[in-house]
Design an enzyme around this catalytic site. Structure first.
Site, PDB file in Angstrom:
ATOM      1  N   HIS A   1      -4.828  -2.282  -6.061  1.00 56.84           N
ATOM      2  CA  HIS A   1      -4.343  -0.950  -6.404  1.00 56.84           C
ATOM      3  C   HIS A   1      -5.529  -0.080  -6.799  1.00 56.84           C
ATOM      4  O   HIS A   1      -6.381  -0.515  -7.576  1.00 56.84           O
ATOM      5  CB  HIS A   1      -3.352  -1.010  -7.577  1.00 56.84           C
ATOM      6  CG  HIS A   1      -2.110  -1.776  -7.275  1.00 56.84           C
ATOM      7  ND1 HIS A   1      -1.313  -2.352  -8.246  1.00 56.84           N
ATOM      8  CD2 HIS A   1      -1.516  -2.070  -6.095  1.00 56.84           C
ATOM      9  CE1 HIS A   1      -0.296  -2.957  -7.673  1.00 56.84           C
ATOM     10  NE2 HIS A   1      -0.404  -2.803  -6.370  1.00 56.84           N
TER      11      HIS A   1
ATOM     12  N   ASP B   1       0.825  -1.222   0.000  1.00 57.32           N
ATOM     13  CA  ASP B   1       0.000   0.000   0.000  1.00 57.32           C
ATOM     14  C   ASP B   1       0.854   1.265   0.000  1.00 57.32           C
ATOM     15  O   ASP B   1       0.493   2.277   0.580  1.00 57.32           O
ATOM     16  CB  ASP B   1      -0.952   0.013   1.210  1.00 57.32           C
ATOM     17  CG  ASP B   1      -1.745  -1.273   1.327  1.00 57.32           C
ATOM     18  OD1 ASP B   1      -2.400  -1.632   0.336  1.00 57.32           O
ATOM     19  OD2 ASP B   1      -1.689  -1.922   2.383  1.00 57.32           O
TER      20      ASP B   1
END
Length: 351
Positions: A63, A35
């Site tokens: 994503h 992340d």
């Protein structure tokens, strides 16, 4: 420049023939626990690349990309699919849950993204079945307070099937009789190993028969495709999934993913040699986040709205793309970053 350029001569299959390649294969990897913004960086870089590839993991990766007010969420597809001139490759090291994959394609199409003819799937990539996801959930529940924190997407059990040599590959769908035989055998063995698990074999076979033509139309030998693209001078970008500290070998085992989201997976998950690699870009946040269980040395517990941990999670919108789980937040960990650089040999860091 957004690409690292290395001039190199690459010998082709013919001893008398040489191909000149200006570009090496560039790689974007997560330098922490995931992340870090890999998708955003890939979306920016991919506008200058001809091929974008995924090489490891599965739909446990997530994503989020926002383009002109539209929010795109990727789980299996490389974010580079938003570049209409790029071909997207899902390499042999990826494990693929076909229902999720096709749903992702359909969602893209509904948002106006024309992917047809631009998405190629390795015939050697292994499949994740619904029962792999069920087994994942069952195994996690049995661990109780010692749970790993898996996304329950079936990634671990699918890799376990692969390593046990009873897994089923995407290319097996090209021969329906062979696929059916393999599926019946795997499903029966899985039910035997997990009492209480019920797999509707006939219903599953009916579904996979119905999607086989669509999947087969995207199935290719991506090893040959990628190496030929390299030799012809095309620019190739690899989009890493997860991150180094979740690597099955180098991460905080056992609180890790089931693949190698470090630089080595590019070689084994795409089928290219080390001398073809060029820029290795590590993505890093100014702080750290982690989803799921496991050690997190610099963690800041969000013990109230005035705490730093709460502030980072709220202002940073730290919620997982795949699971929606709140991410744990902490200070930037410099010793951890030095370790990640040691493992991957980053040529640049993207903060």
């Amino acid at each position: 420049e957004t690409t690292a350029r290395n001039e190199r001569y690459v010998k082709t299959n013919s001893a008398k023939s040489f191909s000149f390649s200006v570009y090496g294969i560039d790689i974007v990897l997560g330098g922490q626990w995931g992340d870090e913004g890999k998708g955003k960086l890939v979306d920016i870089l991919s506008q200058d690349y001809d091929v974008c590839a995924r090489v490891a993991g599965g739909s446990n990766a997530g994503h989020t990309i926002v383009v002109q007010g539209k929010k795109y969420k990727f789980h299996l597809l490389p974010s580079g699919v938003l570049n209409k001139d790029a071909t997207c490759v899902i390499g042999n090291g990826v494990v693929i849950h076909l229902p999720s994959f096709l749903n992702e394609l359909d969602n893209l199409e509904s948002m106006g993204v024309d992917y047809k003819g631009r998405v190629l799937v390795s015939d050697r990539a292994h499949m994740v079945f619904d029962f792999h996801q069920e087994v994942d959930g069952m195994s996690e529940s049995k661990l109780g307070r010692n749970k790993i924190g898996t996304t329950k997407k079936g990634i671990g059990p699918a890799y376990a099937s692969k390593i046990s040599r009873n897994g089923i590959r995407i290319g097996d769908l090209l021969n329906w009789e062979y696929f059916e035989e393999r599926f019946r055998s795997l499903a029966s063995a899985t039910m035997q190993a997990h009492p209480g698990l019920d797999i509707d074999i006939e219903e599953q076979l009916k579904y996979y028969k119905s999607i086989s033509d669509r999947v087969n139309s995207m199935t290719v030998d991506t090893i040959q495709y990628t190496n030929e693209a390299y030799l012809s001078g095309k620019k190739i970008l690899v989009e890493g999934a997860n991150a180094t500290m979740l690597d099955i070998d180098f991460g905080t085992y056992p609180y890790v993913t089931s693949s190698n989201p470090s630089v080595g997976s590019v070689l084994t998950g795409l089928g290219v040699s080390p001398n073809k690699l060029s820029g290795i870009y590590g993505t890093v946040k100014a702080y750290c986040t982690r989803v799921g269980e496991g050690p997190f040395p610099t963690e800041l517990v969000p013990d109230g709205p005035n705490s730093i941990g709460y502030h980072l999670g709220t202002v940073g919108a730290e919620y997982g793309t795949t699971t929606g789980r709140q991410r744990r937040c902490g200070w930037l960990d410099i010793p951890q970053m030095k370790y990640s650089c040691l493992i991957n040999g980053f040529t640049a860091l993207n903060l």
